[in-house]
Design a protein around this motif. Structure first.
Motif, PDB file in Angstrom:
ATOM      1  N   ARG A 145      -8.392   5.728  -0.086  1.00  0.00           N
ATOM      2  CA  ARG A 145      -7.353   6.160   0.838  1.00  0.00           C
ATOM      3  C   ARG A 145      -7.303   5.163   1.985  1.00  0.00           C
ATOM      4  O   ARG A 145      -8.293   4.516   2.294  1.00  0.00           O
ATOM      5  CB  ARG A 145      -7.634   7.564   1.367  1.00  0.00           C
ATOM      6  CG  ARG A 145      -7.244   8.636   0.342  1.00  0.00           C
ATOM      7  CD  ARG A 145      -7.190   9.996   0.982  1.00  0.00           C
ATOM      8  NE  ARG A 145      -8.467  10.301   1.623  1.00  0.00           N
ATOM      9  CZ  ARG A 145      -8.566  11.036   2.725  1.00  0.00           C
ATOM     10  NH1 ARG A 145      -7.480  11.513   3.310  1.00  0.00           N
ATOM     11  NH2 ARG A 145      -9.747  11.300   3.258  1.00  0.00           N
ATOM     12  N   GLY A 190      -3.130   7.916   3.630  1.00  0.00           N
ATOM     13  CA  GLY A 190      -2.699   8.234   2.277  1.00  0.00           C
ATOM     14  C   GLY A 190      -3.316   7.302   1.267  1.00  0.00           C
ATOM     15  O   GLY A 190      -4.016   6.352   1.628  1.00  0.00           O
ATOM     16  N   GLU A 246      -0.886   4.108  -3.088  1.00  0.00           N
ATOM     17  CA  GLU A 246       0.446   4.378  -3.608  1.00  0.00           C
ATOM     18  C   GLU A 246       1.347   5.000  -2.551  1.00  0.00           C
ATOM     19  O   GLU A 246       2.454   4.552  -2.304  1.00  0.00           O
ATOM     20  CB  GLU A 246       0.377   5.320  -4.827  1.00  0.00           C
ATOM     21  CG  GLU A 246      -0.115   4.660  -6.089  1.00  0.00           C
ATOM     22  CD  GLU A 246      -1.621   4.779  -6.271  1.00  0.00           C
ATOM     23  OE1 GLU A 246      -2.086   4.736  -7.398  1.00  0.00           O
ATOM     24  OE2 GLU A 246      -2.337   4.918  -5.266  1.00  0.00           O
ATOM     25  N   GLU A 247       0.808   6.028  -1.947  1.00  0.00           N
ATOM     26  CA  GLU A 247       1.616   6.743  -0.958  1.00  0.00           C
ATOM     27  C   GLU A 247       2.044   5.826   0.186  1.00  0.00           C
ATOM     28  O   GLU A 247       3.180   5.873   0.644  1.00  0.00           O
ATOM     29  CB  GLU A 247       0.834   7.932  -0.392  1.00  0.00           C
ATOM     30  CG  GLU A 247       0.805   9.113  -1.340  1.00  0.00           C
ATOM     31  CD  GLU A 247      -0.288  10.104  -0.984  1.00  0.00           C
ATOM     32  OE1 GLU A 247      -0.364  11.129  -1.667  1.00  0.00           O
ATOM     33  OE2 GLU A 247      -1.052   9.852  -0.036  1.00  0.00           O
ATOM     34  N   ASN A 265       5.906   5.355   0.397  1.00  0.00           N
ATOM     35  CA  ASN A 265       6.431   6.200   1.448  1.00  0.00           C
ATOM     36  C   ASN A 265       5.940   5.809   2.824  1.00  0.00           C
ATOM     37  O   ASN A 265       5.256   6.559   3.483  1.00  0.00           O
ATOM     38  CB  ASN A 265       5.934   7.631   1.211  1.00  0.00           C
ATOM     39  CG  ASN A 265       7.008   8.469   0.590  1.00  0.00           C
ATOM     40  OD1 ASN A 265       8.183   8.209   0.825  1.00  0.00           O
ATOM     41  ND2 ASN A 265       6.594   9.454  -0.172  1.00  0.00           N
ATOM     42  N   HIS A 272       2.265   6.213 -11.678  1.00  0.00           N
ATOM     43  CA  HIS A 272       1.549   7.027 -10.714  1.00  0.00           C
ATOM     44  C   HIS A 272       0.901   8.247 -11.345  1.00  0.00           C
ATOM     45  O   HIS A 272      -0.266   8.527 -11.153  1.00  0.00           O
ATOM     46  CB  HIS A 272       2.536   7.440  -9.630  1.00  0.00           C
ATOM     47  CG  HIS A 272       1.875   8.143  -8.506  1.00  0.00           C
ATOM     48  ND1 HIS A 272       0.731   7.660  -7.929  1.00  0.00           N
ATOM     49  CD2 HIS A 272       2.180   9.301  -7.864  1.00  0.00           C
ATOM     50  CE1 HIS A 272       0.364   8.479  -6.978  1.00  0.00           C
ATOM     51  NE2 HIS A 272       1.223   9.475  -6.909  1.00  0.00           N
TER      52      HIS A 272
END
Ligand SMILES: Nc1ncnc2c1ncn2[C@@H]1O[C@H](COP(=O)(O)OP(=O)(O)OP(=O)(O)O)[C@@H](O)[C@H]1O
Ligand SMILES: [Mg+2]
Lengths: 282, 400
Positions: free
Chosen positions: B233, B246, B249-250, B254, B361
């Motif tokens: 993370r 996050g 990926e997050e 995003n 994902h």
């Protein structure tokens, strides 16, 4: 304006100080007297014992010390042998032993007091702010000035010599210790703290080893200063090479004065190189 | 259960901290506060949790407060406000003795410029933490040697740090931290002083070590590539605040705000890379010739948990998993059709890796790359992440 200044009565500073010195001498005689007698005896005995040892043994010992400390080079031991033989040859051996004793004890005391003081100074800004001006004062005040109270406290002889030398020669080792410890990089201090070191562990396992070189440079200076004080201390009756210089001066007799001076230089060079080499990585 | 819980943690450098904190809460910026009060905001009300065994990366630009934050975690810096809980104990409030105990037993730190003791040998450096704990010479040498072996420094025990290269010095730093067998490892830009190749090696090695050790690692970096490579993370910091936490990926997909987006923009070379650039040759089984046995054998050989199934003209039919193939073999089923999964992620040669990223994902199997229904390659998750982290290198790899 001139009038105004003239109207200020003279401050009896000198009287006050005389009074102060007298007061200290009387009040602390319970401390000064035993120190004078006890420490005086230690100094005398040490110097006498050293004088009894046959010079050749001391010369060989010095050469060996010089040899090993300078990393097995022969320049320094050869210089030590020739220099010491010269001093012996000039009939100054006993004086040399007295001077050596004086320097040894004076610098020992300076170092023993100076290093902890330096550590204290490095740990506390308050201590630094207090001690620093005192050190400046000790170093800039002409040496002759504190010979006088030294005599008042300790009489004449070697003890006041050591005292005067202590005042004169301690500042460098204090300053360098303080500097050495403050110079240790933050990251190393952090590392020791991050592993849970206590204050003492940090000091002994990290700070002092890191500051060792700087501290030793201070020790070297302190030793050299106390040697230079020895000549001045002869004015208050400390025996040794300095006294020879002084008496030659009083007789305006250049030859013996120069020879004794040369003896001090030889001793200075040996001591300097030896203490400097203590500092080098083997 | 989280190993570390940080709650509302603040550090303000300077004298008028109360005033500065009040202004901060009113929404003034770091610069305004510096101007008004002369105080520097180091960390502003950070709140996050770190799970056991994860690599938690804290990323941000220079001056964003990363070093301050990580030093608040072992209280090398006193917090102005807030709590740091390590396994339920509040570090921010404990006394000196307890704090030292935690530092000795539970957390170790690795430093950006290594912070090795130059007058100590490699072994003595690695022993430092144990020595501080008062452990016997014999035992601490043993432990320190074990941890030197672990980081690949066998045989260097009696050298001095100055005799080692930067990468090796940092291994000593790592060995010193591991010798205590701490639960938590704090790494402040541990690899930033190393040159790029060595740095990659060290990242890989850390990941390898992590497979064995399962430590909880807090890793500070200002480098997004590094964060993506090693982070489970990632927390992004700006001006002392944590702006987003996050998974890699997050964070990429995003970005919480402009700041994160700008950070991530760098990585947008991903838009030009396509499946063709990062796919690799697939292991396959021909459904017309082979059955579950062969499929299983091939998966075992290649160390796969699933394999794509094609027909004679390389048309993609589906995939089978190792579990199912084994069951089929045990039950004596000979036809792959019976265990075939047809629900697989499929993309074209020209699909951008950004899109693949969204697909992969939550896919249990690699993405199949097809052309006119024929299987041309597969894309594994690692390749996507690596490509996002590091466009150029992967390009060459894939076309080799
Ligand atoms: N001891 C201190 N006294 C005053 N201000 C400080 C101190 N340490 C850090 N700061 C300030 O706190 C802020 C955060 O600093 P910090 O070192 O944590 O940043 P960083 O993210 O680690 O940066 P870098 O990537 O440069 O290491 C900076 O504005 C810095 O100037
Ligand atoms: Mg930093």
């Amino acid at each position: 304006m001139k009038m105004l200044l003239d109207n200020i009565p003279e401050i009896p500073m000198a009287d006050w100080i005389n009074y102060g010195v007298g007061w200290i001498t009387d009040t602390f005689s319970f401390f000064f007297d035993p120190v004078k007698d006890g420490f005086g005896a230690v100094l005398d005995t040490s110097a006498e014992y050293l004088s009894i040892v046959p010079p050749i043994i001391i010369i060989i010992l010095m050469a060996l010390v010089a040899f090993f400390i300078s990393g097995k080079k022969i320049a320094l031991p050869i210089f030590a042998i020739i220099g010491l033989i010269f001093i012996q040859n000039q009939g100054l051996w006993e004086e040399l032993m007295y001077t050596f004793t004086l320097v040894l004890y004076a610098s020992l005391i300076s170092v023993i007091v100076g290093i902890p003081l330096g550590i204290l100074m490095s740990k506390s800004n308050l201590a630094e702010n207090i001690i620093k001006p005192v050190l400046d004062f000790m170093q800039t005040m002409p040496a002759f000035v504190y010979l006088i109270p030294a005599v008042a406290f300790f009489g004449i002889g070697m003890v006041p010599g050591v005292f005067a030398s202590f005042i004169f020669a301690t500042p460098p080792v204090v300053r360098f210790t303080n500097l050495g410890i403050r110079q240790v990089s933050d990251e190393l201090v952090e590392a020791s703290e991050a592993f849970g070191a206590t204050g003492n562990q940090k000091l002994f396992k990290v700070e002092l080893p890191m500051a060792k070189k700087t501290i030793m440079a201070g020790v070297n200076q302190t030793v050299m200063l106390s040697l230079s004080m020895v000549v001045i201390a002869s004015m208050i009756g400390a025996p040794g090479l300095g006294r020879e210089v002084l008496s030659a001066l009083q007789r305006a007799d250049a030859g013996p004065g120069f020879v004794a001076g040369l003896g001090i230089v030889i001793l200075a060079i040996i001591i300097d190189r030896v203490t400097q080499n203590l500092n080098k990585d083997k | 259960m989280p190993v570390i819980k940080v709650n509302n943690l603040s550090k303000i450098f300077g004298k008028k901290t109360k005033e500065a904190q009040a202004l901060l809460d009113e929404g003034y910026s770091k610069d305004e506060i510096l101007e008004k009060t002369g105080c520097t905001v180091g960390v502003n009300r950070a709140t996050f949790e770190v799970e056991e065994g994860e690599i938690f990366v804290i990323m941000g630009l220079s001056g964003s407060g990363k070093s301050t934050l990580v030093r608040l975690l072992n209280r090398l810096i006193e917090p102005t406000e807030g709590d740091v809980e390590i396994e339920g104990e509040n570090l921010a409030k404990m006394g000196g003795e307890d704090l030292r105990k935690i530092r000795r037993e539970k957390m170790s730190m690795v430093f950006q410029r290594f912070a090795l003791f130059p007058f100590r040998t490699v072994l003595e450096n690695a022993e430092f933490g144990l020595e501080i704990q008062g452990i016997e010479k014999e035992e601490r040498s043993k432990k320190a040697n074990t941890s030197l072996d672990l980081v690949g420094l066998k045989g260097y025990a009696n050298q001095y740090p100055s005799q080692l290269s930067g990468g090796m010095q940092q291994r000593v730093g790592l060995a010193r931290a591991l010798a205590n067998d701490p639960e938590v490892l704090l790494m402040d830009e541990a690899f930033s002083a190393l040159d790029p190749l060595i740095r990659k090696d060290m990242q890989d090695e850390l990941l390898d070590l992590q497979v064995k050790m399962r430590k909880t690692i807090i890793f500070i970096t200002h480098d997004l590539d590094e964060a993506l490579r090693i982070g489970d993370r990632i927390a992004l910091m700006k001006d002392g605040s944590i702006v987003q936490v996050g998974s890699p990926e997050e964070i990429l997909i995003n970005p919480a705000n402009d700041y994160v987006e700008r950070f991530v923009e760098d990585v947008d070379r991903s838009k030009v890379l396509t499946a063709e650039n990062i796919m690799k040759r697939p292991e396959t089984v021909d459904i017309e010739k082979h059955g579950p046995r062969v499929a299983l054998e091939r998966m075992r050989e290649q160390g796969l948990s699933s394999i794509y199934i094609i027909d004679r003209s390389r048309n993609l039919k589906g995939y089978v998993t190792a579990d199912e193939a084994k069951r089929a073999k045990d039950d004596g089923i000979g036809d792959l059709n019976e265990i075939l999964n047809k629900d697989m992620p499929t993309v074209d040669l020209s699909t951008s890796i950004h899109e693949i990223f969204n697909i992969i994902h939550d896919s249990p199997v690699p993405v199949a790359v097809t052309e006119d229904g024929k299987l041309r390659g597969i894309v594994v998750r690692g390749a996507v992440i690596a490509a996002l982290a590091d466009g150029n290198g992967v390009n060459e790899d894939a076309t080799r």
